[in-house]
Design an enzyme around this catalytic site. Structure first.
Site, PDB file in Angstrom:
ATOM      1  N   GLY A   1     -13.029  47.128  11.830  1.00 38.85           N
ATOM      2  CA  GLY A   1     -14.239  46.682  12.503  1.00 38.85           C
ATOM      3  C   GLY A   1     -14.243  46.986  13.978  1.00 38.85           C
ATOM      4  O   GLY A   1     -15.167  46.656  14.700  1.00 38.85           O
ATOM      5  N   CYS A   2     -13.187  47.640  14.442  1.00 39.32           N
ATOM      6  CA  CYS A   2     -13.070  47.991  15.850  1.00 39.32           C
ATOM      7  C   CYS A   2     -13.624  49.401  16.013  1.00 39.32           C
ATOM      8  O   CYS A   2     -13.196  50.317  15.333  1.00 39.32           O
ATOM      9  CB  CYS A   2     -11.596  47.968  16.225  1.00 39.32           C
ATOM     10  SG  CYS A   2     -11.279  47.955  17.965  1.00 39.32           S
TER      11      CYS A   2
END
Lengths: 110, 135, 102
Positions: A108-109
């Site tokens: 999710g980064c």
């Protein structure tokens, strides 16, 4: 972008995350850290080791807010906060510390 | 910030034969950043995702079953598992790994995230959502 | 408050249709698409199940998919309605949520 550790080449992706997690070593961590312009001290290592333990247990690199919350829980609020973490790893604790810890980019980064 | 919506991730596939289970888990972890009211449903072959003792050394695929235990850190604390789906597959709650979370509102007491529900209750849970995402 | 369920797998290959029907509430709609349209055939092993549910749940097939597979209207169960792509969109808009049974 590969790393060189005492003459051995360790493969990494274009952002500098190593591709084979089992090739990690403390010596490699120091090489990556130099590349990230981070002078590793005990406090950096504490976070790096925390991330490696987290990955070992859950098979993921935690998102920043999860990392900070978990650090707060285990090491106290003096360390489990944004300011402390960003002072150690100015370009993002999850990103830089994960890279040094030999983990994949946090899920999710971006 | 807009109002909080109820999101249900429906898991109906076994873990390694297809990519659905892993994709679902990754979307849940990423989606957790949006701070919505998230629940996960496990029914049909989806219940196999939560079984204990998975070891993928022999198949060259990452074992992502430990990652379900991190969901509590991401404030995903409602994992509904359908009783009938367990029964049909000869499973009981004991065959599933323990997944827990720490309840912020109850002095950080550790509580189970897995809640076994009947098929009828599962239908009610599904009908109570704003958004249903299927995997 | 009602749900549109879509099913895109043949009922003879997976349990998706059965599971869908087992989780539908009265007043919901089921739309069979892709290989899911085989679930709308008369005289099959799942025909009774579908027919029974058709009393409380509206059942549709996507006409493009039945036509593509050569399923004539007289081969389908009584009470199943065909919709075109515009009808699909209307169904989505007319229900509170859509749930895909994959």
């Amino acid at each position: 972008m590969d790393y060189d550790v005492n003459g051995t080449t360790i493969a990494a992706d274009e952002e500098g995350y190593i591709t084979n997690l089992s090739e990690w070593s403390k010596e490699l961590a120091d090489v990556i850290a130099v590349n990230e312009k981070i002078d590793m001290n005990e406090e950096h290592w504490e976070v790096v080791n925390f991330l490696r333990d987290y990955y070992e247990e859950y098979q993921i690199a935690p998102a920043v807010r999860v990392l900070i919350k978990s650090v707060k829980k285990t090491m106290g609020k003096e360390k489990g906060n944004n300011k402390y973490m960003y002072e150690l790893f100015p370009y993002g604790p999850a990103k830089q510390a994960c890279k040094i810890a030999g983990l994949p980019k946090p899920t999710g980064c971006v | 910030m807009s109002e909080i919506k109820k999101f249900l991730y429906v898991n109906r596939k076994a873990p390694y034969g297809t990519i659905y289970a892993l994709e679902s888990l990754e979307v849940v972890l990423i989606g957790a950043a949006f701070e919505q009211d998230v629940s996960l449903a496990f029914l049909d072959d989806g219940v196999f995702q939560l079984t204990k003792g998975q070891n993928t050394d022999g198949i060259g695929i990452k074992n992502f079953s430990p990652t379900y235990r991190a969901l509590g850190d991401y404030e995903v604390t409602k994992l509904y598992v359908e009783q009938e789906s367990l029964d049909e597959r000869g499973l009981t709650l004991d065959d599933l790994q323990a997944v827990v979370y720490e309840d912020e509102d109850d002095d950080w007491e550790e509580k189970p995230s897995i809640r076994v529900v009947s098929r009828a209750e599962m239908a009610d849970i599904m009908a109570d959502q704003d958004v249903v995402l299927s995997f | 408050m009602s749900t549109l369920h879509t099913v895109n797998k043949s009922p003879f290959a997976t349990g998706s249709l059965e599971s869908c029907l087992a989780h539908c509430k009265d007043g919901d709609a089921v739309l069979m698409i892709e290989d899911g349209v085989y679930g709308g055939l008369a005289g099959t092993a799942v025909a009774d199940l579908v027919q029974q549910k058709a009393g409380s749940v509206a059942i549709y097939v996507l006409s493009a998919d039945t036509q593509a597979r050569g399923l004539a209207a007289d081969k389908l169960l009584q009470g199943i309605k065909g919709v075109d792509y515009d009808g699909f969109v209307d169904l989505v808009a007319d229900h509170d949520r859509t749930q895909s049974w994959l």
